[in-house]
Motif scaffolding. Structure first.
Motif, short mmCIF file in Angstrom:
data_model
loop_
_atom_site.label_atom_id
_atom_site.label_comp_id
_atom_site.label_asym_id
_atom_site.label_seq_id
_atom_site.Cartn_x
_atom_site.Cartn_y
_atom_site.Cartn_z
N HIS A 37 0.76 -1.06 0.12
CA HIS A 37 -0.10 0.18 -0.07
C HIS A 37 0.78 1.12 -0.07
O HIS A 37 2.15 1.00 -0.03
N LEU A 38 0.26 2.27 0.06
CA LEU A 38 1.01 3.55 -0.07
C LEU A 38 2.09 4.04 0.91
O LEU A 38 3.10 4.16 0.81
N PHE A 39 1.85 3.33 2.25
CA PHE A 39 2.86 3.50 3.25
C PHE A 39 4.10 2.75 3.04
O PHE A 39 5.10 3.18 3.35
N ALA A 40 3.76 1.39 2.52
CA ALA A 40 4.93 0.65 2.29
C ALA A 40 6.03 1.33 1.01
O ALA A 40 6.94 1.20 1.20
N GLY A 41 5.17 1.77 0.04
CA GLY A 41 5.74 2.49 -1.04
C GLY A 41 6.77 3.65 -0.41
O GLY A 41 7.65 3.77 -0.75
N ALA A 42 5.93 4.51 0.52
CA ALA A 42 6.77 5.66 1.17
C ALA A 42 8.07 5.29 1.86
O ALA A 42 9.13 5.89 1.74
N LEU A 50 8.15 8.61 -3.96
CA LEU A 50 6.86 8.86 -3.28
C LEU A 50 5.76 8.66 -4.29
O LEU A 50 4.70 8.34 -4.14
N VAL A 51 6.03 9.54 -5.62
CA VAL A 51 4.95 9.69 -6.56
C VAL A 51 4.51 8.38 -7.11
O VAL A 51 3.33 8.05 -7.22
N VAL A 52 5.78 7.55 -7.40
CA VAL A 52 5.20 6.39 -8.26
C VAL A 52 4.84 5.31 -7.08
O VAL A 52 3.90 4.30 -7.44
N SER A 53 5.25 5.45 -5.87
CA SER A 53 4.46 4.49 -4.78
C SER A 53 3.03 4.82 -4.79
O SER A 53 2.09 3.81 -4.65
#
Length: 250
Positions: free
Chosen positions: A54-59, A99-102
């Motif tokens: 999810h987004l948090f993991a990507g960040a 951050l954007v691509v995640s």
């Protein structure tokens, strides 16, 4: 006691481990490959993590990629200092792009989940949309959604509260997560919390009420089912918004 790794927990683990592992693996090539190309390799790692999580993991992966790029792949090596201004720019760009691509990858994951939703789920959404179009009363839409939620999430019961939202019960969020006491609740492992769970009905930034879900002990509704539940609640919110916005007769 067995430890169960959910998909999201695996994504967090990958977000922590993958950037440092890949950065370390690139050490033998750091003098032969440009900093920009090394950064692009780490961007791929961030995308992969966000796609499975999810987004948090990507960040987390984006932050780790920037840090370990600095530590392993820029001079002076094995320090968190950078002497070349071009490397500083590359590290900052790596973090920003990561951050954007995640965010995009996490959004794509959610859209993919909705895309693979089975025909029964799609039929329920379509049926509620038909009720909303044909009914002159938003209460009919609310009642329809309430009945659907009971079957969709395998609930013991469900009621709707109009107006102001009081208290801080566990909440089913728009992305399918459940948050309790400001912490994410692991639905895939624990099922829904024992107490009533709030699912808000909103439209255009306005809250019109909430469905209070009474879970069945031991029931574990899938992420797909939770996302469909959110969609149904949004349809109820849209019906209430339309009714409030309609000009009164007489």
């Amino acid at each position: 006691m067995a430890f169960h790794l959910t998909r999201d927990r695996m994504a967090i683990l990958a977000a922590v481990v993958a950037p440092i592992a890949v950065s370390a693996a690139l050490i033998p090539f750091r003098t032969d490959i440009s900093s920009a190309n090394l950064a692009l390799i780490l961007v791929v790692v961030v995308v992969a993590v966000a796609a499975i999580g999810h987004l948090f993991a990507g960040a987390v992966a984006a932050l780790g990629a920037a840090l370990w790029f600095d530590f392993f792949l820029t001079r002076p090596y094995e320090t968190f200092a950078i002497t070349k201004s071009s490397d500083v720019g590359t590290a900052i760009l790596l973090l920003a792009v990561g951050l954007v691509v995640s965010q995009l990858a996490a959004r794509a994951r959610r859209l993919h989940v909705l895309a693979i939703t089975d025909a029964d789920y799609l039929a329920q959404i379509h049926h509620t949309a038909q009720v909303a179009r044909s009914s002159t009363s938003p209460d009919a839409v609310v009642d329809q959604v309430r009945d659907q939620l009971v079957g969709l999430l395998h609930l013991n019961g469900c009621r709707f509260e109009y107006g102001n939202l009081l208290g801080r019960p566990p909440r089913l969020e728009p992305d399918g997560r459940v948050v309790k006491s400001r912490m994410e609740w692991d639905v895939d492992r624990l099922g829904l919390p024992e107490e009533e769970v709030e699912l808000r009905a909103s439209a255009k930034g306005h809250y019109y009420g909430r469905f209070m879900l009474r879970p069945t002990p031991g029931s574990v509704p899938s992420l797909e089912a939770r996302l469909v539940a959110v969609t149904l609640a949004d349809q109820a919110g849209a019906a209430l918004d339309t009714a409030q916005s309609a000009p009164s007769s007489g």
